[in-house]
Write an enzyme that holds these catalytic residues in place. Structure first.
Site, mmCIF file in Angstrom:
data_model
loop_
_atom_site.group_PDB
_atom_site.id
_atom_site.type_symbol
_atom_site.label_atom_id
_atom_site.label_comp_id
_atom_site.label_asym_id
_atom_site.label_seq_id
_atom_site.Cartn_x
_atom_site.Cartn_y
_atom_site.Cartn_z
ATOM 1 N N TYR A 135 -1.371 4.801 10.391
ATOM 2 C CA TYR A 135 -1.770 3.882 11.453
ATOM 3 C C TYR A 135 -0.600 3.714 12.410
ATOM 4 C CZ TYR A 135 -5.879 2.405 8.770
ATOM 5 O OH TYR A 135 -7.084 2.379 8.102
ATOM 6 N N ARG A 142 0.838 -1.190 0.000
ATOM 7 C CA ARG A 142 0.000 0.000 0.000
ATOM 8 C C ARG A 142 0.880 1.250 0.000
ATOM 9 N NH1 ARG A 142 -3.780 -1.407 5.072
ATOM 10 N NH2 ARG A 142 -1.840 -2.449 5.681
ATOM 11 N N ASP A 201 -3.380 -6.349 15.420
ATOM 12 C CA ASP A 201 -2.762 -5.016 15.426
ATOM 13 C C ASP A 201 -2.762 -4.401 16.820
ATOM 14 O OD1 ASP A 201 -1.747 -4.478 12.917
ATOM 15 O OD2 ASP A 201 -3.647 -3.759 12.121
ATOM 16 N N HIS A 219 -1.219 2.037 16.117
ATOM 17 C CA HIS A 219 -1.490 0.873 16.981
ATOM 18 C C HIS A 219 -0.440 0.765 18.085
ATOM 19 C CE1 HIS A 219 -4.628 -0.438 14.236
ATOM 20 N NE2 HIS A 219 -3.772 -0.366 13.241
ATOM 21 N N LYS A 222 1.302 1.999 7.214
ATOM 22 C CA LYS A 222 1.609 1.220 8.415
ATOM 23 C C LYS A 222 2.472 2.013 9.384
ATOM 24 C CE LYS A 222 0.402 -2.086 9.499
ATOM 25 N NZ LYS A 222 -0.827 -2.270 10.318
ATOM 26 N N GLU A 245 -6.276 5.240 13.390
ATOM 27 C CA GLU A 245 -7.235 4.356 14.053
ATOM 28 C C GLU A 245 -7.958 4.989 15.226
ATOM 29 O OE1 GLU A 245 -3.280 3.444 16.121
ATOM 30 O OE2 GLU A 245 -3.956 3.867 14.070
#
Length: 373
Positions: free
Chosen positions: A94, A15, A270, A96, A75, A118
């Site tokens: 993101y 991605r 995650d 996490h 990510k 998120e």
């Protein structure tokens, strides 16, 4: 604003933070966008596509980080990327953080302003930047589970939909949110017997109405969970506590009651996973077996369908990226409390209370920290 798009370097992650079309929107707003060479090639976006969108292609990630004020990724930054972050950077991706102390400490040390997709919220109480990837992961969980049930993968050798005269697989989905609903949709479509557990009666009512009794909705007590997990062929862990570590609902003891060759797809990995036996895996080696139970715990599941995932993610993130670029980070956060909810780390302090609790670190409200930007 100067905006950078580095190439993702996590295992089998194709991605990209901004597509050429999204980058062009930022350019059209008067911003300068840089992309690392080959960043989008894995999903069909060439360097020339970015150049045609008005983006400057740079040879290395070091150059992207050096020139950019805002870094847009997909990510969480890997260690080598975290080392490139400086106090003037805004990181939009993101994160996490709750199960990842090493990353959290590195981001604190960097002094950068770190906004996590998120935990950005919306007016309905939803998580608009998590939702598209949750939908993809939910759908993929059934694909992955069906594949993992094959004998060659260590599974029970069960076909999801069965055939006339042979029972289908039993799929148990823990959690009725975006992941759970999409997993249920795919499993029902494949002809499986589907049970979905949740503690929110409104969620259960909505799912029962939507699927018109083609699945069973069950209020999630510890006994109901234990009974259904023990009889399942495939369990999908779809639990989410926004920003916090996932609760360990599937204990080691419960694992021991499951049918040999059953499969757990832990989409909550995650956030640390909802099974005590879960550990993060990669697309290169997606599964492992504990006590005869196949575990699929890939931490970037949507990366396997990276083109679809990138476009879906960009549809959601672009308005926020434009707001950050057009207004500047401080003003954008001040004017949008939902974007402010995405602020996890700022100027060396944790600004997400769930992360601070999970990692036992000091917490400073986001509203206080943005005054220092």
């Amino acid at each position: 604003m100067y905006i950078g798009i580095p190439k993702e370097i996590k295992n089998h992650e194709y991605r990209v933070g901004l597509t050429p079309a999204s980058a062009h929107e930022l350019v059209a707003h008067g911003h300068k966008v840089f992309v690392e060479t080959h960043a989008g090639e894995g999903i069909g976006f060439s360097d020339d596509d970015y150049r045609a969108a008005g983006v400057e292609v740079l040879a290395t990630a070091d150059e992207v980080f050096e020139k950019a004020e805002m870094i847009v990724k997909v990510k969480e930054p890997q260690a080598i990327e975290r080392a490139r972050l400086k106090p003037h950077h805004t990181l939009f991706t993101y994160l996490h953080l709750a199960p990842d102390a090493e990353q959290t400490h590195d981001l604190i040390k960097s002094g950068a302003t770190c906004i996590a997709y998120e935990t950005v919220t919306d007016t309905k109480g939803g998580l608009p930047l998590l939702a598209p990837m949750s939908a993809v992961a939910g759908r993929m969980s059934i694909q992955a589970g069906a594949h993992s049930l094959e004998k060659a993968k260590g599974g029970r050798a069960v076909l999801m939909g069965g055939v006339p005269g042979v029972e289908p697989a039993k799929v148990v989905v823990i959690g009725g949110g975006v992941v759970g609903e999409n997993a249920a949709e795919m499993a029902v479509g494949m002809g499986a017997e589907v049970v979905i557990l949740d503690r929110n009666l409104d969620v259960l009512r909505r799912l029962a109405k939507r699927f018109d009794n083609r699945l069973k909705t069950v209020y999630s007590t510890s006994k109901a969970l234990a009974d259904h997990v023990a009889s399942a062929d495939l369990v999908v862990g779809a639990v989410l506590l926004p920003g916090a570590a996932a609760p360990k609902l599937i204990t080691r003891e419960l694992i021991s009651t499951m049918k040999k060759g059953a499969v757990i797809v832990d989409v909550a990995i995650d956030q640390g996973g909802c099974a005590e036996t879960s550990k993060a895996t990669t697309h290169a080696e997606p599964t492992y077996i504990v006590d005869g139970i196949v575990h699929y715990c890939v931490a970037n599941m949507p990366g396997a369908v990276a083109r679809t995932s990138t476009m879906a993610l960009n549809n959601a993130t672009l308005p926020y990226a434009l707001a950050l670029a057009d207004k500047g980070t401080k003003k954008a956060l001040e004017e949008d409390k939902h974007l402010l909810n995405g602020l996890n780390v700022c100027k060396g302090r944790i600004t997400c209370e769930d992360v601070s609790v999970a990692l036992d670190l000091p917490y400073v409200p986001a509203e206080d920290m943005i005054k220092e930007l």
